[in-house]
Structures are given as structure tokens and as C-alpha cells.
Design a protein around this motif. Sequence first.
Motif, PDB file in Angstrom:
ATOM      1  N   ASN A  47       0.833  -1.208   0.000  1.00  0.00           N
ATOM      2  CA  ASN A  47       0.000   0.000   0.000  1.00  0.00           C
ATOM      3  C   ASN A  47       0.864   1.254   0.000  1.00  0.00           C
ATOM      4  OD1 ASN A  47      -2.573  -0.931  -0.201  1.00  0.00           O
ATOM      5  ND2 ASN A  47      -2.963  -0.989   1.995  1.00  0.00           N
ATOM      6  N   ASP A  88       5.322   6.198   5.169  1.00  0.00           N
ATOM      7  CA  ASP A  88       5.690   6.426   3.764  1.00  0.00           C
ATOM      8  C   ASP A  88       5.697   7.917   3.462  1.00  0.00           C
ATOM      9  OD1 ASP A  88       3.085   7.352   2.764  1.00  0.00           O
ATOM     10  OD2 ASP A  88       2.409   5.299   3.114  1.00  0.00           O
ATOM     11  N   THR A 145     -12.023   1.565  -1.276  1.00  0.00           N
ATOM     12  CA  THR A 145     -10.807   1.707  -2.085  1.00  0.00           C
ATOM     13  C   THR A 145     -10.872   2.993  -2.885  1.00  0.00           C
ATOM     14  OG1 THR A 145      -9.399   0.684  -3.762  1.00  0.00           O
ATOM     15  CG2 THR A 145     -11.758   0.320  -4.004  1.00  0.00           C
ATOM     16  N   THR A 146      -9.694   3.590  -3.119  1.00  0.00           N
ATOM     17  CA  THR A 146      -9.650   4.778  -3.974  1.00  0.00           C
ATOM     18  C   THR A 146      -8.891   4.433  -5.262  1.00  0.00           C
ATOM     19  OG1 THR A 146      -7.677   5.467  -2.777  1.00  0.00           O
ATOM     20  CG2 THR A 146      -9.751   6.486  -2.106  1.00  0.00           C
ATOM     21  N   LYS A 147      -8.528   3.138  -5.378  1.00  0.00           N
ATOM     22  CA  LYS A 147      -7.738   2.724  -6.549  1.00  0.00           C
ATOM     23  C   LYS A 147      -8.667   2.126  -7.605  1.00  0.00           C
ATOM     24  CE  LYS A 147      -4.201   1.594  -3.251  1.00  0.00           C
ATOM     25  NZ  LYS A 147      -3.660   0.521  -2.440  1.00  0.00           N
ATOM     26  N   THR A 193      -9.312  -3.600  -4.456  1.00  0.00           N
ATOM     27  CA  THR A 193     -10.448  -4.405  -3.980  1.00  0.00           C
ATOM     28  C   THR A 193     -11.016  -3.826  -2.690  1.00  0.00           C
ATOM     29  OG1 THR A 193      -9.025  -5.793  -2.622  1.00  0.00           O
ATOM     30  CG2 THR A 193      -9.443  -6.521  -4.887  1.00  0.00           C
ATOM     31  N   LEU A 201      -6.812  -3.927   3.793  1.00  0.00           N
ATOM     32  CA  LEU A 201      -6.741  -3.392   5.158  1.00  0.00           C
ATOM     33  C   LEU A 201      -7.797  -4.035   6.056  1.00  0.00           C
ATOM     34  CD1 LEU A 201      -5.972   0.395   4.574  1.00  0.00           C
ATOM     35  CD2 LEU A 201      -4.456  -1.375   5.444  1.00  0.00           C
TER      36      LEU A 201
END
Length: 448
Positions: free
Chosen positions: A353, A386, A404-406, A410, A414
Motif C-alpha cells: 500500500n 511512507d 478503495t480509492t484505486k 479491492t 486493510l
Amino acid sequence: MNTGFVPNRAHRRLMHRRKLLVAGVIAAVFFFLTAFNLGSYLFYKQLGNHLEQSLNMKMRTAAELASYLIGNYLPDDIYDISGYYMIRPILSRIHERQDFEAVYLIDRRYNVLVESSQLLEFATSRGYLREDSTAISLALEDSVTTSQLHIVEDNIFKSVYAPVYNVFGETVILVMEANVDFLQIIAIFRRGLYIGAVISMLLLGLVSIFLILATSLFLKTETKLFESQRLASMGQMAATVAHEIRNPLGIIKSTSDLLKEEYYDRENPNELWNYINDEIKRLNRLVNDFLALSREPKLVQTETDLGQLLQDAVSTFRTDNNLTVNLIAPPPNLRIYCDADKIHQVVLNLLLNAAQAMEDRPGEIVLESDIVKRKGRTIVRVRIRDDGPGISGDPQLIFEPFFTTKTRGTGLGLAVSKSIIEKHGGEISAGNRPEGGTEFVFWLPVKN
Ligand code: ADP
């Protein structure tokens, strides 16, 4: 895509009914208290009126009798001070026997002519009588009249005015003032009533706040319950679908490997072959995550060297990613009791992530662990930082399943990680770092 829980119509109707019920209870208590206070107020009013009426009557009767008696002795000249020698003893007797505060005669301009106790000088004016000018005017027109209640320094007074005539028909006014102490009890009752009304409304306010808070907490808990029920049934469905996908996926993978061996041209490589493998990997991950979420994680716990576990996760991560991971060595020989594979999965997921969040940004991922005291327990803390853009919105939301923001995410990584950590008796949270980027922290008990 945020697929947070949206209550269906039946659930919304149920919640609406619960809210209405609470509003109804509050309204009923409000009406009951208002009716009680209003009833008490009306009772107080009635009682006060009744007592005042009977007092008026008694005072009027006493004044009528007294004026009749005095009339016989009134001098021909009402300003002849010596003419009142017969009247003063009568006034004194009325004063004492009837328990009046003051009994005296006045002319039309409120000047005292004679007084029961001889305290007042002849012809002195009693200015405060002007307040009762209406009652006095009525008395001058031949009717015995009582005044309003007067409150002087916490004492309640009432006067009665009665006309007295001499032989020439000249009128003087008989004034009898009574201290009506007993009405003070009513005044205390009234004060009590006001205080009671204020207190009951304050209590109602507090009870309403409590009820509203309790209901919203209850509704939240119920919504969560509905949500988990919905997720449970979705999970079951997902598990069935995932099982069904798993087998053909295995066949596709082995077939594609066979075909690749046969037709792959190493001189002239076609990247379409990689697409097949990548997509199979992705689907596999999705299926595994679905299955992991739908089942209670079963732990196979052993004593594990945390330093080694983190090192292994970083090595696995590096095989696919060339981002720098700064692994800060944990205290030596830090051993914890856990399911090493599952914790490895959590760390790897957090690293992936972090890498996805950083994309092409410069920076590094820092993986750090130590031993801390939390809520009186000695526990292990693992932090992953990060230099990505951080989390926009509520950081707790990202742990929700399917959040999800991607575009190709999926939203399960998390959620699965959280359930694994919680199954170990630990906690996980995420937050934005002040210097930018995200920090994930999870805590695990050293021993179960
Ligand atoms: P997925 O990776 O499939 O989206 P996850 O459950 O792993 O599912 O993550 C959920 C969401 O949490 C991500 O889509 C992303 O918006 C957010 N997220 C996770 N890790 C980070 C991170 N290191 N920095 C910023 N956002 C993150």
C-alpha cells in the motif's frame, strides 16, 4: 469507490420509527410536566382567589358594622378634633379585637382625622393611599370596597374602605388595614411552583439529551449490526463465488503456462503473456482476500522472532518493488507469540500500500518496531511510514471492507489486515504524518 453501508428502506423505516418513539416519549413527558405545572398553577390561582374573596367579604362585613357604629358619634364638623373623643376608643377596640394593623378615618384628601393608636397626628396626609384612589372613590360613592394586595417589605397588606356619614351627610372614610400573613404561604407556594417548573423543565432537558444520545448510540450499534449481518451474508456469497473461481483460475494458469512454454518466442517476446500472468495473480489475490474476510481468521500461533519476520516481509516485498525500505532493527531477540504467516501478510500488505501510495514520488518507506507500554500492558509496536500523499478523509474509513480509492483496488487488504491483528488481540490504526505521508501502526501483545 466507497461502498460504505447504506441502510435499506425497511431499516430506514425501522430507524425512523425508533426516532419517532423517542420523540413521542419526550413529547409525552413534556406534555405531562406542562399539564402538571399548569394544573398546580391553576390550583394556586384558585386557592389564592378563594382566600382573597373570603377575606374581602370578612373585611367588608367588619367595615360595614364599624362604619355603622362610628356614624352615630361622628362630629357635626368633621375637622373638629375634639369631636372624636368617643370614636377613638371604638377604633382602638376594633384594632385590637379584629387584629387589624391600623384603623383610622380620613377625609376625601386622604388626611387622617382620627386614628386608633394615636400614632398619627391630626390632619396628616397618608400619601400611599393614593394607590387605592379608585377604591376610595368607590367608598365615597357609598360602597364598601377592598383594596388590591399591597406588598411592603415582604409583608402583604389589604385595606378596606367604608363611608361614614355625619348628621349633615358629610362623608369621611373608615380605613381598616390588615396584615394578611397567611397569603405569604401562598406566595411561597407560588415561588415553589416556579422553581418546580424550572427544575422539571431542566430535568426534562437532561432526560431528552440522555434519550437522544442513547438512541443515536443504539441506532449506530444497530446499524453496525445490520452492516455486519449484511457483510456476513455477502461474505458467504463471496466465499462461494471465490471457490468457484479458484478452480478455473488454476486451470487457466496451468494452461497459460503450457501455452507459454510452447509458443513463447524468446527472441521476440510478446508482453501479452505477462498480462495473463498479472491478471491471474490479481484475481488470485482478490479471491484469497474475499475468502480471508469471509472466514474468521484461524491462527496457528508460534513463538516468532519479530526481527526475522519483518526482514522476511521486506525481502518478499523487494522481489517485486525497487523502492527503498528502511528497516530499523527492532530490539534484539524480540520474540512474540503470533501466526507468523498472517502477520507477514499484514506487513507485506502495508508495504505494498505504501509503495502504491508513493508511486513515482521520491522518498522511502520506514519500517520500525519497538516495545511499548499501552494501557498497562507491555506490547510490541510496529510502524510503517511512507512519503506518499497521505489519507484524504477519515483514516478509520480505509479499514472498512470494500473501501478503495484505486481503480483496480479491492478494498479488502486493510479489512483483512485489521481482522488478523484484532484476532491476535492487537489494534491497528492509520494517520497522516505532520511532515506528509501516512503512518500505519499496529500493536500486538508479546504473549497471548
Ligand atoms: P486497496 O489497496 O485494494 O484499495 P486496501 O484495503 O489495502 O485496499 O486499502 C484501502 C484504501 O486505503 C486504499 O484504496 C487507499 O485509498 C487507502 N490507503 C491504504 N494505504 C495507504 C497509504 N499508505 N497512503 C494513503 N492511502 C492509503
